[in-house]
Design an enzyme around this catalytic site. Structure first.
Site, short mmCIF file in Angstrom:
data_model
loop_
_atom_site.label_atom_id
_atom_site.label_comp_id
_atom_site.label_asym_id
_atom_site.label_seq_id
_atom_site.Cartn_x
_atom_site.Cartn_y
_atom_site.Cartn_z
CD GLU A 1 28.23 -8.84 -20.65
OE1 GLU A 1 28.63 -9.62 -20.06
OE2 GLU A 1 27.48 -7.77 -20.56
CB CYS B 1 25.23 -17.52 -13.75
SG CYS B 1 26.11 -17.42 -15.12
S1 SF4 Z 1 24.92 -12.57 -18.39
FE1 SF4 Z 1 26.78 -13.73 -17.84
S2 SF4 Z 1 26.91 -13.78 -15.44
FE2 SF4 Z 1 24.73 -13.21 -16.26
S3 SF4 Z 1 23.65 -15.24 -16.45
FE3 SF4 Z 1 24.51 -14.78 -18.38
S4 SF4 Z 1 26.68 -15.59 -18.40
FE4 SF4 Z 1 25.75 -15.69 -16.28
#
Ligand code: SF4
Length: 412
Positions: free
Chosen positions: A177, A55
């Protein structure tokens, strides 16, 4: 250089770009894409999800890590835990001399080997407020790759906590996270949080809100998943909901709805606005990958799915959870899982891996492929190549196929 906090890389993108492309891109994936995301060879028909793999946040974090190594060739460089949850990417960074620190909830313990002037890369999912403060106090050079979508969740959490709402986080309380997100709530006077992993845990919170579960019974489940002095009687009066960015969207919506209904039952619909706030904070990359898988599953015609990503990758787990009830699914974390002996794979909800020796039926097989946001194309491509090799084929043998949903088709 006196600056000690970096969030935008070092202007070395063009220098590390070719190395990143060589390392993480895949000719097999490019070929499959050029053939319309569906192609076959030797009786194997592959259908690749329209959105899969790296991503924007992971792309950026990995790019900055490579830039950091180049910017500080003579310094010790650390990663405060895995930069992303992919074993291949983490191994390559370790090979470059970047040390990945072990996990600990105690910043002093976690960063005990790090000293003044050392460089510490903070991962895409961020670090907690105490960890950041600890590293700053140690006068480390910080390269912060926290994804903008995670920062957006933090904004919502701060907004709730500032206004006196307890933050309910749909997420895994031990995930980096979620820990970082929860710590944001505690930066406000009286700030509190509670993490719910799924709908079943949410239902338990709702039982308390409706008065059918005692505070003690509730806390026997959520002791580790809530702020230190969490008191359900006081702290579930006004709640604001956020989520880990990589959760399953359908589940997040159910969690939201379940809590909303409980708050209405307890306080009445007229008081909902002053008691309940909610934002869906699933990131767009996660959403697109889930939507693409759903589209593949709904189109039908697949004999099996191969889902590729780290076993501790939350968004890869979400993809596997979507596929497993609908089609035989093999969740693998590396190309090496595919061998002549079978496919080594992970079943969600069970520890470890197991080998499925007879996973690839004889004759024509239609295989769906997707990968989590932390999985590079190189890993996806190599996995496909190893599957093709089981039939004596290579990516160069792939030819364009009819729509997989039209049914079986032979590739001699
Ligand atoms: S929050 Fe996590 S999964 Fe979503 S774009 Fe950012 S790094 Fe990628």
């Amino acid at each position: 250089m006196n600056e000690t906090y970096f969030q935008k890389g070092f202007g070395l993108k063009s220098e590390v770009g070719p190395l990143l492309a060589r390392t993480y891109q895949s000719a097999a994936v490019e070929r499959l894409k050029s053939l319309g995301y569906e192609a076959g060879a030797g009786g194997l028909h592959f259908k690749l999800a329209k959105e899969f793999g790296f991503c924007y946040g992971v792309d950026r974090a990995v790019d900055y890590a490579y830039q950091t190594r180049r910017q500080f060739p003579d310094r010790r460089v650390f990663l405060s835990g895995e930069i992303i949850h992919n074993p291949d990417v983490n191994r390559r960074l370790t090979d470059m001399g970047i040390e990945i620190l072990g996990d600990s909830h105690d910043p002093v313990e976690r960063f005990k080997t790090v000293g003044s002037g050392d460089v510490v890369i903070l991962p895409a999912f961020g670090v907690s407020v105490p960890e950041l403060n600890h590293l700053k106090a140690k006068q480390c050079v910080l390269v912060d790759t926290t994804c903008g979508s995670v920062l957006n969740v933090w904004k919502k959490v701060n907004y709730y906590a500032k206004d006196g709402y307890t933050v309910i986080i749909h997420g895994k309380h031990h995930h980096e996270e979620t820990r970082a997100t929860a710590s944001q709530a505690l930066t406000h006077k009286g700030g509190q949080y509670l993490c719910v992993r799924d709908v079943a845990e949410t239902e338990r919170v709702c039982e308390f809100i409706r008065g059918t579960l005692s505070a003690a019974d509730l806390m026997s489940t959520f002791g580790e998943a809530s702020s230190a002095d969490f008191d359900p009687e006081v702290h579930l009066q006004r709640i604001g909901l956020a989520n880990q960015t990589t959760m399953l969207m359908s589940e997040t919506l159910k969690v939201q709805d379940t809590l909303r209904r409980a708050m209405i039952d307890r306080h009445g619909a007229d008081n909902l606005e002053s008691r309940f706030r909610a934002f869906d904070t699933i990131c767009s990359a996660t959403q697109e990958r889930q939507d693409a898988v759903l589209e593949m599953l709904d189109a039908g015609g697949l004999d099996l799915m191969v889902v590729i990503g780290g076993y501790n990758s939350s968004n890869t787990q979400a993809l596997a959870r979507m596929c497993a009830p609908r089609v035989t699914t093999y969740y693998v974390d590396s190309p090496e899982c595919v061998t002549d002996a079978g496919i080594q794979h992970h079943l969600i909800g069970t520890p470890g891996e197991s080998l499925a020796p007879a996973w690839l039926p004889a004759g024509d097989v239609r295989i769906g492929v997707t990968a989590g946001a932390s999985t590079p194309d190189s890993v996806v491509g190599e996995t496909i190549e190893r599957i093709l090799a089981l039939r004596g084929q290579t990516a160069a043998d792939l030819t364009q196929a009819a729509d997989i949903a039209q049914g079986s088709q032979s590739y001699a």
